[in-house]
Design a protein around this motif. Structure first.
Motif, short mmCIF file in Angstrom:
data_model
loop_
_atom_site.label_atom_id
_atom_site.label_comp_id
_atom_site.label_asym_id
_atom_site.label_seq_id
_atom_site.Cartn_x
_atom_site.Cartn_y
_atom_site.Cartn_z
N CYS A 171 0.90 -1.21 0.11
CA CYS A 171 0.05 0.05 0.06
C CYS A 171 0.95 1.29 0.10
CB CYS A 171 -0.64 0.06 1.16
SG CYS A 171 -2.18 -1.35 1.01
N PHE A 172 1.93 1.04 0.83
CA PHE A 172 2.97 2.36 0.56
C PHE A 172 3.33 2.81 -0.72
CE2 PHE A 172 7.20 4.09 1.27
CZ PHE A 172 6.91 5.32 1.86
N PHE A 173 3.76 1.89 -1.50
CA PHE A 173 4.53 2.01 -2.49
C PHE A 173 3.50 2.11 -3.88
CE2 PHE A 173 8.26 0.02 -0.33
CZ PHE A 173 9.21 0.95 -0.99
N GLU A 174 2.47 1.47 -3.82
CA GLU A 174 1.59 1.78 -4.73
C GLU A 174 0.18 2.73 -4.44
OE1 GLU A 174 -0.23 -2.32 -5.41
OE2 GLU A 174 1.91 -3.02 -6.03
N ASN A 175 0.48 3.53 -3.42
CA ASN A 175 -0.48 4.32 -2.91
C ASN A 175 -2.16 3.91 -2.88
OD1 ASN A 175 1.63 6.47 -2.49
ND2 ASN A 175 1.76 6.83 -4.47
N LYS A 176 -2.13 2.79 -2.40
CA LYS A 176 -3.45 2.14 -2.24
C LYS A 176 -4.25 2.13 -0.87
CE LYS A 176 -2.73 -1.12 -6.03
NZ LYS A 176 -2.73 -2.60 -6.41
N GLU A 177 -5.41 2.05 -0.74
CA GLU A 177 -6.03 1.99 0.43
C GLU A 177 -5.86 0.42 1.21
OE1 GLU A 177 -7.69 4.20 2.42
OE2 GLU A 177 -6.87 5.61 1.23
N PRO A 178 -5.44 0.20 2.28
CA PRO A 178 -5.25 -0.79 2.83
C PRO A 178 -6.55 -1.87 3.13
CG PRO A 178 -4.82 0.69 4.71
CD PRO A 178 -5.24 1.37 3.28
N GLU A 179 -6.57 -2.89 2.72
CA GLU A 179 -7.59 -4.05 2.87
C GLU A 179 -7.49 -4.31 4.45
OE1 GLU A 179 -5.55 -7.94 1.54
OE2 GLU A 179 -6.75 -7.09 0.21
N ALA A 180 -8.56 -4.67 5.12
CA ALA A 180 -8.54 -5.05 6.43
C ALA A 180 -7.96 -6.45 6.62
CB ALA A 180 -10.21 -5.19 6.91
N ILE A 181 -7.26 -6.52 7.87
CA ILE A 181 -6.59 -7.86 8.21
C ILE A 181 -7.20 -7.90 9.71
CG2 ILE A 181 -4.61 -9.05 8.56
CD1 ILE A 181 -3.45 -7.84 6.46
N PRO A 182 -7.93 -8.73 9.78
CA PRO A 182 -8.39 -9.07 11.25
C PRO A 182 -7.29 -9.30 12.16
CG PRO A 182 -9.19 -10.84 9.87
CD PRO A 182 -8.64 -9.88 9.00
N LEU A 183 -7.25 -8.61 13.33
CA LEU A 183 -6.01 -8.72 14.25
C LEU A 183 -6.80 -8.70 15.84
CD1 LEU A 183 -2.91 -6.68 13.09
CD2 LEU A 183 -3.28 -9.35 12.88
N PRO A 184 -6.23 -9.35 16.66
CA PRO A 184 -6.69 -9.27 18.00
C PRO A 184 -6.72 -7.87 18.34
CG PRO A 184 -5.12 -11.04 17.87
CD PRO A 184 -5.10 -10.53 16.63
N ALA A 185 -7.90 -7.45 19.40
CA ALA A 185 -7.87 -6.23 19.99
C ALA A 185 -6.73 -6.10 21.03
CB ALA A 185 -9.25 -5.89 20.58
N PHE A 186 -6.53 -5.01 21.73
CA PHE A 186 -5.70 -4.67 22.67
C PHE A 186 -5.91 -5.07 23.89
CE2 PHE A 186 -4.25 -2.28 26.37
CZ PHE A 186 -2.69 -2.15 25.92
N GLN A 187 -7.11 -5.34 24.00
CA GLN A 187 -7.47 -6.27 25.36
C GLN A 187 -7.45 -7.84 25.24
OE1 GLN A 187 -8.28 -4.79 28.42
NE2 GLN A 187 -8.22 -6.81 29.19
N ALA A 188 -7.38 -8.17 24.00
CA ALA A 188 -7.30 -9.61 23.86
C ALA A 188 -5.89 -9.92 23.97
CB ALA A 188 -7.80 -9.94 22.36
N TRP A 189 -5.01 -9.10 23.54
CA TRP A 189 -3.58 -9.54 23.65
C TRP A 189 -3.19 -9.52 24.90
CZ3 TRP A 189 -0.63 -11.11 19.91
CH2 TRP A 189 -0.74 -10.73 18.49
N GLU A 190 -3.70 -8.55 25.85
CA GLU A 190 -3.50 -8.24 27.22
C GLU A 190 -3.92 -9.70 27.95
OE1 GLU A 190 -2.20 -5.84 29.49
OE2 GLU A 190 -1.26 -5.53 27.60
N ASP A 191 -5.12 -10.14 27.57
CA ASP A 191 -5.67 -11.40 28.43
C ASP A 191 -4.91 -12.58 27.92
OD1 ASP A 191 -7.60 -9.81 28.98
OD2 ASP A 191 -9.34 -10.13 28.11
N ALA A 192 -4.64 -12.79 26.59
CA ALA A 192 -3.92 -13.94 26.14
C ALA A 192 -2.59 -13.81 26.77
CB ALA A 192 -3.87 -13.85 24.48
N SER A 193 -1.90 -12.63 27.11
CA SER A 193 -0.67 -12.80 27.79
C SER A 193 -0.58 -12.90 28.97
CB SER A 193 -0.07 -11.40 27.33
OG SER A 193 -0.04 -11.09 26.01
N GLN A 194 -1.87 -13.39 29.82
CA GLN A 194 -1.72 -13.52 31.37
C GLN A 194 -1.28 -15.18 31.55
OE1 GLN A 194 -2.31 -11.30 33.57
NE2 GLN A 194 -2.62 -9.92 31.78
N LEU A 195 -0.67 -15.33 32.59
CA LEU A 195 -0.23 -16.55 32.82
C LEU A 195 -1.53 -17.48 33.23
CD1 LEU A 195 2.44 -15.91 35.59
CD2 LEU A 195 2.97 -17.16 33.52
N TYR A 196 -1.45 -18.68 32.82
CA TYR A 196 -2.59 -19.55 32.97
C TYR A 196 -3.10 -19.76 34.39
CZ TYR A 196 -5.74 -23.51 32.35
OH TYR A 196 -7.01 -24.16 32.57
#
Length: 309
Positions: free
Chosen positions: A244-269
């Protein structure tokens, strides 16, 4: 081909024992290199300090490396300055010390191996104790020896004393024997403590032996898949951004975990006997991304106790 797969499966099943054996070989090789290349006993009043530095400093460095290489260390302490409740949750203050104790036990493996090998070799101990100026120790070692023993014990490690050879050789053998006795004491004590710790953990296990075996397999597979997923999504995201940077295009959506999801998944079990969740990510997938319950049961790390730090 079947024979190769059988051999490969055997080594995979024994990877913990192989890992410890490889660590022991590295420790013995490192101690030998230190003894031959770096170690030079000064044969002076500095013997005691010099010998102790070579005996304990590498062990301390290995302990620090053990903390660094253990992923649970960073799971426990990452973000704790911003949010101290991560390591001291409400109603479960002792959880941090419990987990840190487990991390320390794993990190102590390499230092104990170093001390055992160094004491069995006897070089560092011989230099250190020949320079000890404790009167009671000197009289015990120099008992029935000539008067020069009290004055020239620090020169025995370098074969520079003016005492007769049989006497100085006997002193060297005595110091080496003391070192080896201490080395075996360290090995036996560590073996007994390891057995007791493993037995206590097994006796307190809230799951059966077969389920525990399944849990270990699941944990290993989840780690392998997690690394692959990280590589996949990081590659996709970086390729999209650069394109997108080199071709000046709008980025397509790539689903990624939300910030809180990263926080929760990083907790000790945290183990819960009411629900069969085998990891933090498993719990998040089954229950959804909920607010972390601080009254959860104490974390019981059955699965990780066989891992090398």
């Amino acid at each position: 081909m079947d024979g190769f797969q059988t051999v490969l499966k055997f080594f995979m099943n024994q990877k913990t024992a192989i890992g410890y054996s490889f660590m022991a070989l590295l420790t013995m090789g490192g101690e030998r290199v230190f003894s031959l290349v770096a170690f030079r006993c000064p044969c002076s009043n500095e013997n005691f300090r010099y010998g102790l530095v070579f005996l304990f400093s590498p062990a301390f460095v290995l302990l620090v490396i053990g903390y660094f290489l253990n992923s649970k260390t960073w799971k426990l302490f990452t973000g704790c300055w911003v949010n101290p409740r991560k390591i001291f949750p409400r109603g479960n203050i002792c959880n941090c010390f419990y987990v840190f104790g487990q991390i320390t036990l794993h990190a102590l493996v390499a230092p104990v191996m170093w001390l055992s090998v160094a004491l069995l070799n006897g070089t560092f101990y011989e230099c250190a104790m020949s320079g000890l100026k404790n009167p009671a120790y000197l009289h015990a070692v120099c008992h029935s020896k000539s008067a020069k023993c009290l004055e020239e014990l620090h020169k025995v490690a370098c074969d520079k004393s003016s005492m007769p050879f049989p006497e100085s050789d006997e002193l060297k053998r005595t110091l080496q024997a003391q070192s080896q006795i201490l080395g075996w004491c360290v090995i036996v004590t560590t073996a007994l403590l390891s057995l007791l710790t493993t037995c206590c953990a097994s006796c307190q296990s809230k799951v059966s032996h077969l389920q525990l075996m399944f849990w270990r397999v699941y944990t290993e597979k989840e780690k392998e898949q997690l690394e692959k997923i990280f590589q996949l999504y990081a590659t996709k995201l970086s390729e999209r951004n650069l394109k997108c940077f080199f071709e000046n295009k709008e980025p397509e959506a790539i689903p990624l975990p939300a910030f809180q999801a990263w926080e929760d998944a990083s907790q000790l079990y945290s183990f819960s006997s009411s629900k069969q969740h085998y990891s933090t990510i498993h719990r998040l997938v089954e229950e959804g991304q909920k607010e972390i319950n601080e009254g959860r049961e104490t974390m019981l790390d059955f699965v990780d106790r066989s891992e090398i730090p």
